[in-house]
Design an enzyme around this catalytic site. Structure first.
Site, PDB file in Angstrom:
ATOM      1  CG  ASP A 159       1.004 -20.531  -8.793  1.00  0.00           C
ATOM      2  OD1 ASP A 159      -0.117 -20.089  -8.792  1.00  0.00           O
ATOM      3  OD2 ASP A 159       1.899 -20.294  -7.869  1.00  0.00           O
ATOM      4  CB  ALA A 160      -2.751 -18.726 -11.762  1.00  0.00           C
TER       5      ALA A 160
END
Length: 953
Positions: free
Chosen positions: A243-244
């Site tokens: 995930d970012a």
């Protein structure tokens, strides 16, 4: 198949197996080139003719963030259809549009980050809109259908490569990168893993994305479950995309590792293959990986494993076989069939919750007052594309019943804001964008984007502008100019009327009124600063500046007054209430209550008082606790995308009989909810599976304009499954869908089992008088549970009740089958000891990481007191001592009482001094005399981690 040119490399020869082609290309890459492929934005390798590649394209309910696209209902709305065929067709349409959009814009990716498989365990989760259901079986069925549509049905080449989000046990937004979900083994296997497992095993998934949170004390991005569970479910080389920003969180916010080199190495070894970090700048990630290699924290073999998975996805997407890829020339975008499908999905997602006295459907000629804050809105969420077409409830009802028969009252409060000097806030003309914020087909007018700094800021004057004020709950409000422009704050700090809707990662259009004597201060929530007025106009205070203008709120009209007037003139009232997906319950922000915001409660009361024939139409991303008993009719739909208004109007008019079903429990009150961070659905009796109270509306609930009978239930164990059949008949006057639901209930279970559990379902359309035999084949494994005593799944032999009906509580038929299975056995603790997390029951405990790489332990929550119970522990002919493996500081009591009475075996153990760290374990031994089969109770006090116990004699 296309053969490679004689001098072409083998990885371009489509006749060869993918694995051979991957190895060929891998062998041609330098180490630096391989490292470069591990970032989300992988650069081109020009010397090999390999193009740049980006992992990650949002496609939750349509292609998102890339401009205009078909917008389907939110994921929770797709879950409410209970229709896997429909959802598969939606996935097909989304993937075709992704291909068509990529053909004209190579920024559109084919590695799509969808669907979200997290279970809707808790209705206050801010991202409730992104999941399908609280039930793992229904979630996996819908997710599998969507991924099959996204993948396509070609045996070799995939139309898009879906990645499931968010692994694992992720249901809270507030503090999501530092909170840990304590998930006992039974909950892990029977609940959280199950939705992912069944979807992965179906074979249409390209990978998963780990979640921001920790599970059992360990960040998901270094979870051993990726190897221990995920990669054992399929032979496909699944791509794990971070995930970012999560890789950096391992050091920056979670402080789990001391250096980023250690963190990236641990993530890569655990199974993360693509790092989404620092946006398009890959140099930070590649530098960390290179540093980890230099320090010996990684080997080139570790890098190769991740690169193989990356290349495998690209081969499946046909990147190296453009002539053979059947999807390469897909041009289906915003087609009539996609528009019809968007409307069909929106119609099937509508759930009729209550319909007393047959108020619905509304007959032709009805004079309708459509009122409420969402009556003329078509809201988008963070993962929506830009609307090409737009339909609001008002537009839909006017189109269906005639504009002359539909009156509208939005119900906003109309106010002016007077400064301390007596002047009023005034909105200057937009200058080039008069007449509202929407252009043709309701599309966003690019002249009115939030963040613009070339529009004039607000000023003050003697008269001022009447603003529309909406309180969305918890004191969060929006202010809107008469032409539809929302007040927004750009980067320069000036307040302008410049936004078509609230939105963005940081919402710039929300404010809060704070009492200050007889006036109010106006705080802008996006910046956290107060609004002030100076000679150049209205702005927010600069950082560290204490300036704040006091405002008097002058109410020109209350929203409930306008609603009451419209309601009194109508034959029936439709109150459209719900949420704005960017406010109070969204990514990074959980809700705090099930209640409708006060503003909307006032409008609902005003409508009901003026006209008892009031329908509440909830358009929302999540459940609400609403006063259903005071209303004759209630409907719910998620935000339905581009066809939302048309779909709702067709249901209200009876053109479509509603057949959506609730994919999660609607609770009656906040008091029914467990803590948001309590992930033990069994111990705290969460979801319809275990909830022992009375819900407002139960899981699976939904009414129809038709009626249905159920007859002829039969059930038999045949081989490895249970075959269940019944006959369903439409006994009503209209063609309608019924959702046939089959539940199971263990009659005399050896452990706590669900009150009832969905085993199968089917949505079937029947004409008046039509009958249909419904047959379900349920594998025996579906009746199993995770036996902590043996560390595996087990089907307990004995009676099991089968319940068939229209919801989890509306059971029409029931019977009992005798299941074959494997009897339980006492835990052989003398031979194998006890693993601390394998308790049967607990109070006050949390599961924590035994070590950073793997293993679990148990500790008291917040350093308090924990009680653990291990049933049926077999000490054989006897033991004389107990040895515990612990870390930290505190006290541990062990008790084993014989079932037939008599003296209990007891021991108290405590480290003489605290261990050096939470992962520095020591063993403690004490006398402990026990024989036979006994229950073991353990009490932990202090900051003590218990990994396990051994018994010797």
């Amino acid at each position: 198949m296309t053969a490679a040119m004689p001098d072409a490399p083998s990885f371009r020869d489509s006749r060869l197996p993918f694995a051979k082609r991957v190895e060929d290309l891998l062998g041609r890459l330098t180490l630096d080139e391989k490292i470069s492929l591990l970032h989300q934005f992988a650069p081109a390798v020009e010397r090999l003719g390999v193009a740049a590649f980006r992992t990650g394209q949002e496609a939750l309910h349509g292609v998102a963030w890339m401009g205009p696209a078909t917008v389907f209902p939110q994921a929770v709305g797709l879950g409410a259809t209970w229709n896997t065929d429909l959802v598969r067709r939606v996935g097909e349409a989304v993937s075709r549009e992704a291909r068509a959009m990529r053909a004209r814009d190579d920024r559109v990716g084919l590695n799509v980050w969808a669907p979200t498989v997290n279970l809707l365990r808790h209705p206050l989760w801010g991202r409730n809109e992104e999941g399908y259901s609280e039930d793992p079986g229904l979630t996996s069925a819908i997710a599998t259908a969507y991924t099959r549509g996204l993948r396509g049905d070609h045996p070799v080449y995939w139309r898009t490569a879906p990645v499931l989000k968010h692994w694992l046990a992720h249901n809270n937004e507030t503090g999501r990168d530092v909170t840990s979900s304590s998930v006992p083994p039974r909950v892990l296997h029977e609940y959280d893993l199950r939705a992912f497992r069944e979807t992965v095993e179906a074979g249409a998934t390209a990978g998963v994305m780990p979640a921001y949170n920790l599970v059992n004390g360990r960040p998901n991005h270094v979870s051993p479950y990726l190897a221990e569970h995920l990669r054992t479910w399929t032979d496909e080389p699944l791509l794990v995309c971070s995930d970012a920003g999560a890789p950096s969180n391992l050091v920056d916010s979670e402080h789990y590792f001391d250096t980023h080199e250690e963190a990236v190495a641990a993530a890569l070894r655990a199974g993360v293959d693509s790092f989404t970090d620092h946006g398009t700048d890959s140099s930070v990630t590649t530098g960390r990986i290179a540093g980890a290699l230099e320090r010996g924290l990684l080997t080139e073999a570790d890098v190769d494993r991740a690169v193989r998975r990356h290349l495998s996805v690209r081969l499946r997407l046909g990147e190296f076989d453009p002539e053979d890829d059947p999807h390469a020339r897909t041009a289906e975008f915003d087609t009539p069939s996609h528009r019809r499908l968007a409307q069909e999905a929106a119609e099937q997602a509508v759930v009729l919750l209550k319909n007393d006295d047959g108020l619905l459907p509304l007959p032709p000629g009805t004079r309708i007052a459509v009122v409420g804050l969402l009556a003329d809105e078509c809201k988008l969420d963070w993962y929506s594309g830009t609307l090409i077409h737009r339909s609001t409830p008002l537009q839909g009802l006017r189109g269906r019943f005639g504009a002359e028969r539909v009156e509208f009252a939005e119900g906003v409060d109309r106010v002016r804001l007077r400064t301390g000097s007596g002047a009023f806030l005034r909105v200057p003309e937009a200058g080039g964008a008069p007449g509202g914020a929407r252009g043709a087909e309701g599309a966003l007018d690019p002249a009115l984007l939030a963040g613009r700094t070339d529009l004039p800021p607000l000023v003050t004057g003697p008269d001022g502008t009447v603003l529309d004020l909406v309180d969305w709950g918890e004191g969060v409000l929006t202010l809107r100019a008469p032409d539809g422009r929302y007040l927004s704050v750009a980067e320069d700090g000036r307040v302008r009327a410049s936004a078509e809707q609230p939105g963005g990662w940081v919402v710039r259009e929300t404010f809060r009124l704070e009492p200050r004597g007889d006036a109010h201060l106006l705080r802008h929530l996006g910046t956290g600063r107060h609004v002030c007025v100076d000679a150049d106009g209205v702005r927010v205070a600069a950082e560290g500046e204490s300036a704040a203008e006091p405002f008097e709120l002058v109410v020109e009209e209350r929203g409930e007054d306008a609603v009451a007037r419209a309601a009194a003139r109508a034959d029936a009232v439709v109150v459209v209430a719900g949420n704005d997906p960017h406010i109070n319950g969204r990514e990074t922000e959980d809700r705090t209550t099930l209640r409708l915001p006060g503003h909307q409660r006032r409008l609902l009361r005003a409508a009901r008082a003026a006209n008892p024939r009031t329908v509440l139409a909830l358009v929302s991303s999540y459940p609400y606790a609403v006063p259903a008993e005071a209303l004759p009719a209630v409907l719910w739909t998620a935000h339905g995308g581009q066809a939302a208004g048309t779909a709702l109007a067709r249901v209200l008019a009876g053109d479509v009989s509603p057949a959506g079903r609730l994919p999660q429990t609607w609770y009656a009150d906040d008091a029914d909810l467990p803590g948001l961070l309590d992930y033990d659905v069994i111990g705290s009796r969460q979801t319809y599976l275990y909830f022992e109270g009375t819900p407002l509306f139960p899981f699976g609930h939904g009414l129809s304009y038709a009626s249905f009978s159920y007859t002829g239930l039969t059930a038999a164990v045949t081989g490895g499954s249970v075959r269940v059949s019944c006959t369903v008949a439409n006994t009503g006057d209209v063609t309608a869908d019924e959702v046939v639901q089959l539940y199971t209930r263990a009659v005399d279970p050896p452990v706590v089992r669900p009150r009832r559990e969905l085993a199968a379902h089917r949505r079937v359309r029947l004409a008046p008088g039509e009958k249909s035999e419904q047959v379900f084949e349920v594998p025996l494994s579906a009746f199993g549970f995770w036996d902590v005593a043996r560390g595996g799944e087990r089907v307990a032999p004995g009676p099991c009740e089968l319940l068939v009906g229209a919801s989890s509580e509306d059971v029409r038929l029931r019977t009992v089958v005798l299941l074959p299975g494997e009897p339980g056995a006492p835990r052989p603790v003398r031979a194998s000891g006890l693993s601390a997390p394998d308790f049967d029951e607990h109070a006050g405990a949390e599961i924590v990481d035994r070590a950073k790489a793997s293993g679990d332990a148990v500790a008291p929550a917040a350093g308090g007191r924990a009680e653990l119970l291990y049933r049926d522990c077999d000490f054989g002919e006897g033991v004389t001592s107990v040895t515990v493996t612990v870390a930290g500081a505190g006290t541990l009591d062990v008790t084993a009482a014989p079932s037939s009475g008599g003296p209990a075996a007891t021991a108290t153990l405590s480290p003489a001094v605290p261990t050096a760290g939470p992962y520095d374990y020591t063993t403690l031994t004490a006398p402990f005399t026990a024989t036979g089969v006994r229950d073991v109770r353990v009490t932990l006090r202090g900051r003590l981690r218990l990994a396990g116990m051994d018994f010797t004699g």
